[in-house]
Design a protein around this motif. Structure first.
Motif, PDB file in Angstrom:
ATOM      1  N   VAL A 141     105.255 -42.370 -48.059  1.00 50.87           N
ATOM      2  CA  VAL A 141     105.923 -40.836 -48.258  1.00 50.87           C
ATOM      3  C   VAL A 141     105.579 -41.320 -46.437  1.00 50.87           C
ATOM      4  N   ARG A 142     104.928 -40.980 -45.845  1.00 45.26           N
ATOM      5  CA  ARG A 142     105.500 -41.304 -44.326  1.00 45.26           C
ATOM      6  C   ARG A 142     106.589 -41.407 -43.596  1.00 45.26           C
ATOM      7  N   LEU A 143     106.918 -42.868 -44.366  1.00 48.33           N
ATOM      8  CA  LEU A 143     107.608 -43.648 -43.653  1.00 48.33           C
ATOM      9  C   LEU A 143     109.069 -43.007 -44.471  1.00 48.33           C
ATOM     10  N   TRP A 144     108.954 -42.842 -45.424  1.00 52.83           N
ATOM     11  CA  TRP A 144     110.344 -42.521 -46.322  1.00 52.83           C
ATOM     12  C   TRP A 144     111.051 -40.652 -45.301  1.00 52.83           C
ATOM     13  N   LEU A 145     109.961 -39.976 -44.958  1.00 51.66           N
ATOM     14  CA  LEU A 145     110.044 -39.334 -44.141  1.00 51.66           C
ATOM     15  C   LEU A 145     110.702 -38.620 -42.999  1.00 51.66           C
ATOM     16  N   ALA A 146     109.898 -40.175 -42.761  1.00 52.16           N
ATOM     17  CA  ALA A 146     110.808 -40.672 -41.193  1.00 52.16           C
ATOM     18  C   ALA A 146     111.859 -41.311 -41.370  1.00 52.16           C
ATOM     19  N   ALA A 147     112.091 -42.438 -42.348  1.00 50.07           N
ATOM     20  CA  ALA A 147     113.576 -42.240 -42.942  1.00 50.07           C
ATOM     21  C   ALA A 147     114.595 -41.219 -42.516  1.00 50.07           C
ATOM     22  N   LYS A 148     114.120 -40.765 -43.033  1.00 51.46           N
ATOM     23  CA  LYS A 148     115.140 -39.315 -43.250  1.00 51.46           C
ATOM     24  C   LYS A 148     115.390 -38.297 -41.722  1.00 51.46           C
ATOM     25  N   ARG A 149     114.375 -38.478 -40.965  1.00 51.32           N
ATOM     26  CA  ARG A 149     114.358 -37.433 -39.466  1.00 51.32           C
ATOM     27  C   ARG A 149     114.423 -36.088 -39.626  1.00 51.32           C
ATOM     28  N   TYR A 150     114.082 -36.107 -40.657  1.00 52.80           N
ATOM     29  CA  TYR A 150     113.551 -34.565 -40.923  1.00 52.80           C
ATOM     30  C   TYR A 150     113.111 -33.779 -39.554  1.00 52.80           C
ATOM     31  N   ARG A 151     113.473 -32.748 -39.038  1.00 51.28           N
ATOM     32  CA  ARG A 151     112.949 -32.543 -37.540  1.00 51.28           C
ATOM     33  C   ARG A 151     111.603 -31.620 -38.327  1.00 51.28           C
ATOM     34  N   ASN A 152     111.840 -30.690 -39.186  1.00 50.96           N
ATOM     35  CA  ASN A 152     111.790 -29.597 -39.744  1.00 50.96           C
ATOM     36  C   ASN A 152     110.265 -29.882 -40.489  1.00 50.96           C
ATOM     37  N   VAL A 153     109.937 -30.834 -40.962  1.00 51.07           N
ATOM     38  CA  VAL A 153     109.173 -30.924 -42.003  1.00 51.07           C
ATOM     39  C   VAL A 153     107.840 -31.370 -41.729  1.00 51.07           C
ATOM     40  N   ARG A 154     106.905 -30.925 -41.664  1.00 54.08           N
ATOM     41  CA  ARG A 154     105.024 -30.694 -40.995  1.00 54.08           C
ATOM     42  C   ARG A 154     104.517 -31.191 -42.202  1.00 54.08           C
ATOM     43  N   LEU A 155     103.627 -32.502 -41.955  1.00 48.56           N
ATOM     44  CA  LEU A 155     102.565 -32.808 -42.883  1.00 48.56           C
ATOM     45  C   LEU A 155     100.943 -32.217 -42.915  1.00 48.56           C
ATOM     46  N   ILE A 156     100.575 -31.703 -43.718  1.00 43.39           N
ATOM     47  CA  ILE A 156      99.248 -31.274 -43.309  1.00 43.39           C
ATOM     48  C   ILE A 156      98.413 -32.134 -44.637  1.00 43.39           C
ATOM     49  N   GLU A 157      97.045 -32.200 -44.176  1.00 46.26           N
ATOM     50  CA  GLU A 157      95.911 -32.151 -45.295  1.00 46.26           C
ATOM     51  C   GLU A 157      95.123 -31.500 -45.225  1.00 46.26           C
ATOM     52  N   ARG A 158      94.707 -31.325 -46.473  1.00 44.07           N
ATOM     53  CA  ARG A 158      93.892 -30.029 -46.407  1.00 44.07           C
ATOM     54  C   ARG A 158      93.216 -30.111 -48.063  1.00 44.07           C
ATOM     55  N   ASP A 159      91.942 -29.404 -48.477  1.00 46.90           N
ATOM     56  CA  ASP A 159      91.663 -29.674 -49.358  1.00 46.90           C
ATOM     57  C   ASP A 159      91.806 -28.620 -50.249  1.00 46.90           C
ATOM     58  N   LEU A 160      92.740 -28.196 -51.170  1.00 44.82           N
ATOM     59  CA  LEU A 160      93.542 -26.786 -51.860  1.00 44.82           C
ATOM     60  C   LEU A 160      92.201 -25.674 -52.869  1.00 44.82           C
ATOM     61  N   SER A 161      91.671 -27.013 -52.921  1.00 43.48           N
ATOM     62  CA  SER A 161      90.861 -26.453 -54.561  1.00 43.48           C
ATOM     63  C   SER A 161      89.902 -25.413 -53.976  1.00 43.48           C
ATOM     64  N   GLY A 162      89.039 -25.386 -52.840  1.00 44.18           N
ATOM     65  CA  GLY A 162      88.476 -24.585 -52.672  1.00 44.18           C
ATOM     66  C   GLY A 162      87.094 -23.879 -53.010  1.00 44.18           C
ATOM     67  N   TYR A 163      86.450 -25.772 -53.292  1.00 46.89           N
ATOM     68  CA  TYR A 163      85.647 -26.419 -53.633  1.00 46.89           C
ATOM     69  C   TYR A 163      84.118 -26.720 -52.906  1.00 46.89           C
ATOM     70  N   ASP A 164      84.060 -26.412 -51.756  1.00 46.52           N
ATOM     71  CA  ASP A 164      83.771 -26.559 -49.833  1.00 46.52           C
ATOM     72  C   ASP A 164      82.996 -24.718 -50.057  1.00 46.52           C
ATOM     73  N   ASP A 165      83.734 -23.800 -50.786  1.00 49.05           N
ATOM     74  CA  ASP A 165      83.474 -22.578 -50.390  1.00 49.05           C
ATOM     75  C   ASP A 165      82.715 -22.426 -51.520  1.00 49.05           C
ATOM     76  N   LEU A 166      83.289 -22.570 -52.830  1.00 47.94           N
ATOM     77  CA  LEU A 166      82.133 -22.213 -53.991  1.00 47.94           C
ATOM     78  C   LEU A 166      81.020 -23.228 -53.324  1.00 47.94           C
ATOM     79  N   ALA A 167      81.048 -24.138 -53.341  1.00 49.29           N
ATOM     80  CA  ALA A 167      79.332 -25.090 -53.503  1.00 49.29           C
ATOM     81  C   ALA A 167      79.037 -24.681 -52.532  1.00 49.29           C
ATOM     82  N   ALA A 168      78.839 -23.077 -51.495  1.00 50.51           N
ATOM     83  CA  ALA A 168      78.348 -23.207 -50.231  1.00 50.51           C
ATOM     84  C   ALA A 168      78.827 -21.371 -50.634  1.00 50.51           C
ATOM     85  N   GLY A 169      78.460 -21.116 -51.202  1.00 54.33           N
ATOM     86  CA  GLY A 169      78.492 -19.826 -51.474  1.00 54.33           C
ATOM     87  C   GLY A 169      79.209 -18.398 -51.396  1.00 54.33           C
TER      88      GLY A 169
END
Ligand SMILES: C[S@@+](CC[C@H](N)C(=O)[O-])C[C@H]1O[C@@H](n2cnc3c(N)ncnc32)[C@H](O)[C@@H]1O
Length: 251
Positions: free
Chosen positions: A98-126
């Motif tokens: 996916v990173r390679l494909w995006l680089a080939a497209k030369r999008y200058r305005n697309v940013r990638l973020i790695e993140r757990d969107l579930s909220g699991y850690d917050d729930l586990a920590a109460g």
């Protein structure tokens, strides 16, 4: 198998340590999406159409955020990158392909973020459960897409719960699914939810043998569109049955 191993190896150094354990799920998804490309095409096009329709009426198109961007198969990335000033793609893992494909497209305005969107850690920590609260700090946010992610949050939570130590409330899956929906509906900007909500195991004669609610009893918003996604066509998991998911889109 060799391609999968290479993709895994290429993604490993590009992925933060806490997320490396999820790479294999993304590689598996990539592999299955390739095998089932023909059967999945209609679902992917309907997902992209829902996102296009949700964005169509926007007065301003400054920042768009895609939650669960994954392989970018069901996201109209070309239009989003063309029409918005900035596009932020968020997922546990962004595969090297996916990173390679995006680089080939030369999008200058697309940013990638790695993140757990579930909220699991917050729930586990109460702690307070607000998995999409971080979106408040995204400047000029005009559009948020949840792209076939929600049911995966439920699956991931169950998987982590089974393999990791630590206490989680009995109703963890329901609470995390509900928190995602509450987070989306509370956004001050337009949003589009595309999610599978149920699955069925169907035999060669069309008889349904098993059904399950992928949202674990949490009510989804009312659908503007819905369709069937043949997730595992005949022959993918078994020669005797296929697995179909019911998908809805709401905006
Ligand atoms: C069914 S795929 C969606 C595919 C994607 N929208 C596409 O166009 O190819 C689900 C995606 O959600 C991501 N995902 C699952 N659980 C997640 C979590 N807790 N936080 C962030 N992303 C997650 C997976 O890595 C995967 O890319």
């Amino acid at each position: 198998m060799i391609t999968e191993a290479l993709l895994y190896a290429a993604t490993l150094p590009l992925t933060g340590k806490p997320h490396r354990k999820f790479i294999r799920y993304s590689v598996n998804l990539w592999s299955r999406a390739g095998r089932c490309a023909e059967d999945w095409a209609d679902h992917e096009e309907k997902s992209r159409n829902a996102i296009r329709a949700a964005a169509a009426g926007l007065r301003q198109k400054r920042t768009a955020v895609v939650l669960g961007s994954g392989l970018l198969r069901d996201v109209p990335i070309e239009e989003l990158a063309r029409d918005f000033d900035a596009v932020v793609l968020i997922d546990l893992v962004h595969l090297a392909s996916v990173r390679l494909w995006l680089a080939a497209k030369r999008y200058r305005n697309v940013r990638l973020i790695e993140r757990d969107l579930s909220g699991y850690d917050d729930l586990a920590a109460g702690q307070e459960l607000e998995p999409l609260g971080f979106l408040r700090s995204v400047p000029y946010l005009d559009f948020v897409v949840s792209a076939n992610l929600l049911s995966q949050i439920g699956r991931g939570v169950k998987r982590r719960h089974e393999t990791e130590a630590g206490r989680m409330p009995e109703d963890a899956v329901e609470r995390l699914i509900a928190a995602h929906l509450t987070g989306l509906s509370g956004l001050p900007c337009q949003h589009c939810l595309v999610t599978d909500i149920a699955y069925a195991v169907v035999d060669r004669n069309g008889k349904t043998h098993e059904e399950a609610d992928l949202l674990h009893g949490v009510a989804p918003p009312s659908a503007k569109a819905s369709w069937t996604w043949p997730v595992a066509p005949l022959g993918e998991e078994s020669g005797d049955y296929r697995i179909e998911h019911k998908v809805l889109a709401a905006w």
